[in-house]
Design a protein around this motif. Structure first.
Motif, PDB file in Angstrom:
ATOM      1  N   TYR A   1       0.902  -1.126  -0.173  1.00 31.57           N
ATOM      2  CA  TYR A   1       0.083  -0.068  -0.115  1.00 31.57           C
ATOM      3  C   TYR A   1       0.879   1.228   0.155  1.00 31.57           C
ATOM      4  O   TYR A   1       0.703   2.059  -0.603  1.00 31.57           O
ATOM      5  CB  TYR A   1      -0.849  -0.019   1.052  1.00 31.57           C
ATOM      6  CG  TYR A   1      -1.823   1.171   1.290  1.00 31.57           C
ATOM      7  CD1 TYR A   1      -2.728   1.458   0.436  1.00 31.57           C
ATOM      8  CD2 TYR A   1      -1.868   1.929   2.337  1.00 31.57           C
ATOM      9  CE1 TYR A   1      -3.768   2.510   0.328  1.00 31.57           C
ATOM     10  CE2 TYR A   1      -2.594   3.229   2.587  1.00 31.57           C
ATOM     11  CZ  TYR A   1      -3.604   3.381   1.265  1.00 31.57           C
ATOM     12  OH  TYR A   1      -4.423   4.286   1.441  1.00 31.57           O
ATOM     13  N   GLU A   2       2.003   1.043   0.972  1.00 33.17           N
ATOM     14  CA  GLU A   2       2.872   2.464   0.966  1.00 33.17           C
ATOM     15  C   GLU A   2       3.433   2.874  -0.607  1.00 33.17           C
ATOM     16  O   GLU A   2       3.450   3.897  -0.943  1.00 33.17           O
ATOM     17  CB  GLU A   2       3.972   2.168   1.816  1.00 33.17           C
ATOM     18  CG  GLU A   2       3.504   1.891   3.303  1.00 33.17           C
ATOM     19  CD  GLU A   2       3.120   0.409   3.385  1.00 33.17           C
ATOM     20  OE1 GLU A   2       3.683  -0.611   2.900  1.00 33.17           O
ATOM     21  OE2 GLU A   2       1.902   0.354   4.169  1.00 33.17           O
ATOM     22  N   ASP A   3       3.726   1.588  -1.220  1.00 26.35           N
ATOM     23  CA  ASP A   3       4.235   1.739  -2.543  1.00 26.35           C
ATOM     24  C   ASP A   3       3.259   2.468  -3.588  1.00 26.35           C
ATOM     25  O   ASP A   3       3.678   3.035  -4.413  1.00 26.35           O
ATOM     26  CB  ASP A   3       4.651   0.566  -3.425  1.00 26.35           C
ATOM     27  CG  ASP A   3       5.993  -0.102  -2.531  1.00 26.35           C
ATOM     28  OD1 ASP A   3       6.666   0.729  -1.720  1.00 26.35           O
ATOM     29  OD2 ASP A   3       6.377  -1.504  -2.497  1.00 26.35           O
ATOM     30  N   VAL A   4       2.155   1.941  -3.339  1.00 25.58           N
ATOM     31  CA  VAL A   4       0.967   2.566  -4.203  1.00 25.58           C
ATOM     32  C   VAL A   4       1.029   4.008  -4.169  1.00 25.58           C
ATOM     33  O   VAL A   4       0.800   4.827  -4.862  1.00 25.58           O
ATOM     34  CB  VAL A   4      -0.190   2.020  -4.047  1.00 25.58           C
ATOM     35  CG1 VAL A   4      -1.277   2.622  -4.941  1.00 25.58           C
ATOM     36  CG2 VAL A   4      -0.098   0.289  -4.394  1.00 25.58           C
ATOM     37  N   LEU A   5       0.898   4.419  -2.750  1.00 21.85           N
ATOM     38  CA  LEU A   5       0.806   5.788  -2.185  1.00 21.85           C
ATOM     39  C   LEU A   5       2.260   6.737  -2.944  1.00 21.85           C
ATOM     40  O   LEU A   5       2.030   7.752  -3.255  1.00 21.85           O
ATOM     41  CB  LEU A   5       0.724   5.780  -0.717  1.00 21.85           C
ATOM     42  CG  LEU A   5      -0.321   5.419   0.027  1.00 21.85           C
ATOM     43  CD1 LEU A   5      -0.450   5.669   1.568  1.00 21.85           C
ATOM     44  CD2 LEU A   5      -1.718   6.198  -0.546  1.00 21.85           C
ATOM     45  N   ALA A   6       3.203   6.184  -2.721  1.00 25.80           N
ATOM     46  CA  ALA A   6       4.406   6.725  -3.262  1.00 25.80           C
ATOM     47  C   ALA A   6       4.262   6.751  -4.635  1.00 25.80           C
ATOM     48  O   ALA A   6       4.786   7.834  -5.298  1.00 25.80           O
ATOM     49  CB  ALA A   6       5.652   5.857  -2.744  1.00 25.80           C
ATOM     50  N   PHE A   7       3.992   6.070  -5.353  1.00 23.78           N
ATOM     51  CA  PHE A   7       3.714   5.862  -7.006  1.00 23.78           C
ATOM     52  C   PHE A   7       2.655   7.127  -7.241  1.00 23.78           C
ATOM     53  O   PHE A   7       2.720   7.704  -8.280  1.00 23.78           O
ATOM     54  CB  PHE A   7       3.181   4.443  -7.368  1.00 23.78           C
ATOM     55  CG  PHE A   7       2.962   4.374  -8.855  1.00 23.78           C
ATOM     56  CD1 PHE A   7       4.035   4.195  -9.781  1.00 23.78           C
ATOM     57  CD2 PHE A   7       1.579   5.041  -9.360  1.00 23.78           C
ATOM     58  CE1 PHE A   7       3.710   4.183 -11.237  1.00 23.78           C
ATOM     59  CE2 PHE A   7       1.600   4.828 -10.625  1.00 23.78           C
ATOM     60  CZ  PHE A   7       2.584   4.416 -11.771  1.00 23.78           C
ATOM     61  N   GLU A   8       1.451   7.152  -6.516  1.00 22.69           N
ATOM     62  CA  GLU A   8       0.517   8.413  -6.985  1.00 22.69           C
ATOM     63  C   GLU A   8       1.068   9.680  -6.586  1.00 22.69           C
ATOM     64  O   GLU A   8       0.721  10.679  -7.320  1.00 22.69           O
ATOM     65  CB  GLU A   8      -0.695   8.029  -5.966  1.00 22.69           C
ATOM     66  CG  GLU A   8      -1.306   6.724  -6.395  1.00 22.69           C
ATOM     67  CD  GLU A   8      -2.509   6.630  -5.570  1.00 22.69           C
ATOM     68  OE1 GLU A   8      -2.597   6.882  -4.133  1.00 22.69           O
ATOM     69  OE2 GLU A   8      -3.542   5.670  -5.993  1.00 22.69           O
ATOM     70  N   ALA A   9       2.162   9.740  -5.855  1.00 17.74           N
ATOM     71  CA  ALA A   9       2.776  10.952  -5.722  1.00 17.74           C
ATOM     72  C   ALA A   9       3.762  11.649  -6.797  1.00 17.74           C
ATOM     73  O   ALA A   9       4.356  12.454  -6.674  1.00 17.74           O
ATOM     74  CB  ALA A   9       3.582  11.140  -4.222  1.00 17.74           C
ATOM     75  N   LEU A  10       3.841  10.572  -7.789  1.00 20.22           N
ATOM     76  CA  LEU A  10       5.083  10.920  -8.779  1.00 20.22           C
ATOM     77  C   LEU A  10       4.370  11.747  -9.900  1.00 20.22           C
ATOM     78  O   LEU A  10       3.133  11.562 -10.151  1.00 20.22           O
ATOM     79  CB  LEU A  10       5.699   9.578  -9.403  1.00 20.22           C
ATOM     80  CG  LEU A  10       6.270   8.585  -8.199  1.00 20.22           C
ATOM     81  CD1 LEU A  10       6.590   7.399  -8.815  1.00 20.22           C
ATOM     82  CD2 LEU A  10       7.640   9.209  -7.777  1.00 20.22           C
ATOM     83  N   THR A  11       5.088  12.181 -10.763  1.00 24.51           N
ATOM     84  CA  THR A  11       4.744  12.878 -12.051  1.00 24.51           C
ATOM     85  C   THR A  11       4.496  11.572 -12.880  1.00 24.51           C
ATOM     86  O   THR A  11       5.099  10.518 -12.955  1.00 24.51           O
ATOM     87  CB  THR A  11       5.852  13.832 -12.413  1.00 24.51           C
ATOM     88  OG1 THR A  11       6.996  13.170 -12.951  1.00 24.51           O
ATOM     89  CG2 THR A  11       6.218  14.924 -11.614  1.00 24.51           C
ATOM     90  N   GLU A  12       3.936  11.993 -14.234  1.00 30.02           N
ATOM     91  CA  GLU A  12       3.478  10.963 -15.306  1.00 30.02           C
ATOM     92  C   GLU A  12       4.948  10.503 -15.750  1.00 30.02           C
ATOM     93  O   GLU A  12       5.108   9.037 -15.889  1.00 30.02           O
ATOM     94  CB  GLU A  12       2.858  11.481 -16.347  1.00 30.02           C
ATOM     95  CG  GLU A  12       1.351  11.364 -16.098  1.00 30.02           C
ATOM     96  CD  GLU A  12       0.838   9.826 -15.851  1.00 30.02           C
ATOM     97  OE1 GLU A  12       1.157   9.210 -16.766  1.00 30.02           O
ATOM     98  OE2 GLU A  12       0.178   9.705 -14.825  1.00 30.02           O
ATOM     99  N   ASP A  13       5.967  11.339 -15.944  1.00 32.04           N
ATOM    100  CA  ASP A  13       7.355  10.586 -16.438  1.00 32.04           C
ATOM    101  C   ASP A  13       7.926   9.688 -15.322  1.00 32.04           C
ATOM    102  O   ASP A  13       8.520   8.935 -15.643  1.00 32.04           O
ATOM    103  CB  ASP A  13       8.085  11.663 -16.813  1.00 32.04           C
ATOM    104  CG  ASP A  13       7.699  12.592 -18.048  1.00 32.04           C
ATOM    105  OD1 ASP A  13       7.180  11.899 -18.794  1.00 32.04           O
ATOM    106  OD2 ASP A  13       8.527  13.520 -18.377  1.00 32.04           O
TER     107      ASP A  13
END
Ligand code: CA
Ligand code: CA
Length: 468
Positions: free
Chosen positions: A158-170
């Protein structure tokens, strides 16, 4: 290039939504039909699914009410909880609003089953995201989750998904490819009985009861297949390798593959080796005692080029009725056209011993010996030169070279992964998806290293894979 392939995939990702709202019916409806378009946005069906103007019921709502009251009274939340799914299933084949479309068809397509003016239409890709997803377009979040599921065998933390969602598209795209690289190193992907290993089942056709007889152990076949499909190796080695691959013993992790010039149980002379076509297992299982190893040739054609002569695939339009060397009536049988392709395909296999002595080696005098033993003198005249994909090939090594460099081979390699990852055969009826498939196998062909790993990076960037 936009399309709707999302009705099943997106629903699965949205599952787990549990509405707290009351009344319970809209959420329960969506528990029963998580893939229904009307459920995608919020996980609750709109009131108009069952009501004209709440609380008045439309025809579908009335049918549900009748179905529920036949099972239990009063119709309260508990009654909905216990029986709504059953009643909905019972009503699927009916056409509550008599507009000519069954309730099930209407629910699946997003029209209202209780409103005769609401009819199924071809789905349209929405301009706005549905929930967290950009439907019909490659979607980074959807692809990220899918890569984890497909290549690692589980969802990310779950933490990885949250971290992913904080990224820019690139950054997200980069993270997807990094996840893919990491997952390609997992036992789930590369281990014994892992995803790649399983792709070889249909080709190797393991039979435990005769595994290892006369040294013919198919673990070598699996290991050779896996080697060629892993770690950026050249996938053509499946058909062209002169060396073998040994795999670490079952039950040990991580699974380790090691290329070796020679291994016990594989007596084939180096010059005459053609990867997976000339292993002891293949010669044991496909050639056996047969003078004309048509089964071996047909199985190779089917396994590695996806051409099935039994389904009239890959037939040579210029093929002529072959000489009936073994008295099997090749011209008289139902499929003379098949033999016109199959027999020239088979000639290059005829110098490879199955269960003739000495086992599993190349023997240039094999056919003349068999001619004497079987009392079929014509067998001595069987040529070693044959024909594959319209090209003359002087023997099995050249057969394998021509096969491994053909478009059919690259298509077949990608089709295996396509079925595994996209979930269906690439059909010409779905032009957009087929265009993605074409681009992916062309990339494998164009890649100088012909690496499956590189191809998979191309595959996960396609809309066919990454569009919800
Ligand atoms: Ca209807
Ligand atoms: Ca309707």
């Amino acid at each position: 290039m936009r399309r709707l392939a999302w009705l099943s995939g997106l629903g699965a990702l949205l599952l787990g939504h549990v509405a707290e709202a009351r009344p319970v019916a809209p959420a329960l409806f969506c528990d029963a039909y998580p893939d229904a378009p009307m459920c995608l946005a919020s996980g609750e069906a709109p009131c108009a699914t069952c009501h004209t103007e709440a609380p008045a019921l439309d025809a579908f709502g009335q049918a549900i009410e009748a179905g529920l009251s036949a099972k239990v009274t009063p119709i309260d939340d508990a009654a909905f909880q216990a029986h709504l799914a059953t009643v909905l299933a019972e009503l699927e084949a009916q056409d509550a609003d008599a507009d000519g479309y069954s309730n099930a068809d209407e629910i699946a397509s997003g029209s209202y089953p209780g409103d005769a003016t609401s009819l199924p239409v071809a789905p349209v890709c929405p301009d706005e995201p549905i929930g967290p997803y950009h439907v019909c377009e490659w979607d980074s979040r959807f692809t990220y989750l899918r890569v984890w599921q497909d290549f690692c065998g589980h969802r990310p933390a779950y933490e990885d998904v949250l971290a992913f969602e904080a990224l820019t598209e690139d950054e997200r795209r980069q993270a997807i490819h990094e996840s893919l690289d990491a997952c390609l190193q997992t036992e789930f992907w590369r281990g014994r009985d892992g995803a790649v290993w399983q792709l070889a089942h249909r080709k190797i056709r393991p039979v435990l009861a005769i595994k290892g007889i006369l040294g013919a152990d198919y673990d070598v076949d699996y290991a050779m297949f896996a080697w060629a499909h892993l770690d950026g190796h050249d996938v053509r080695e499946v058909l062209t390798a002169k060396s073998y691959v040994v795999v670490s013993p079952a039950g040990t992790t991580p699974t380790v593959y090691a290329q070796q010039a020679d291994v016990s149980g594989q007596p084939m002379q180096n010059t005459y080796r053609a990867g997976a076509l000339t292993t002891s297992w293949v010669l044991l299982f496909n050639t056996m005692f047969t003078a004309m190893p048509r089964t071996a040739a047909a199985q190779a054609y089917r396994s590695y080029l996806n051409l099935d002569i039994a389904k009239l695939e890959g037939l040579d339009p210029n093929g002529t009725t072959p000489v009936d060397y073994d008295g099997s009536g090749v011209a008289a049988e139902g499929c003379a056209t098949c033999h016109a392709t199959l027999d020239p395909l088979t000639y290059p296999f005829t110098r490879y011993n199955g269960l003739q002595n000495p086992n599993f080696i190349y023997d240039p005098s094999r056919m003349s010996e068999l001619a004497g033993e079987l009392g079929k003198p014509l067998l001595a005249a069987v040529p070693e030169t044959g024909k594959l994909l319209g090209q003359e090939v002087t023997g099995l090594v050249e057969w394998a070279e021509v096969a491994a460099n053909s478009d059919d081979f690259y298509r077949a390699v990608v089709e295996d992964y396509w079925k595994l990852l996209v979930g269906a055969e690439p059909s010409v009826d779905q032009a957009d998806i087929h265009a993605d498939y074409d681009a992916v196998w062309q990339s494998l062909k164009a890649d100088p290293g012909h690496s499956v790993f590189a191809m998979l990076h191309v595959l996960v960037d396609t809309e066919a894979y990454g569009a919800p």
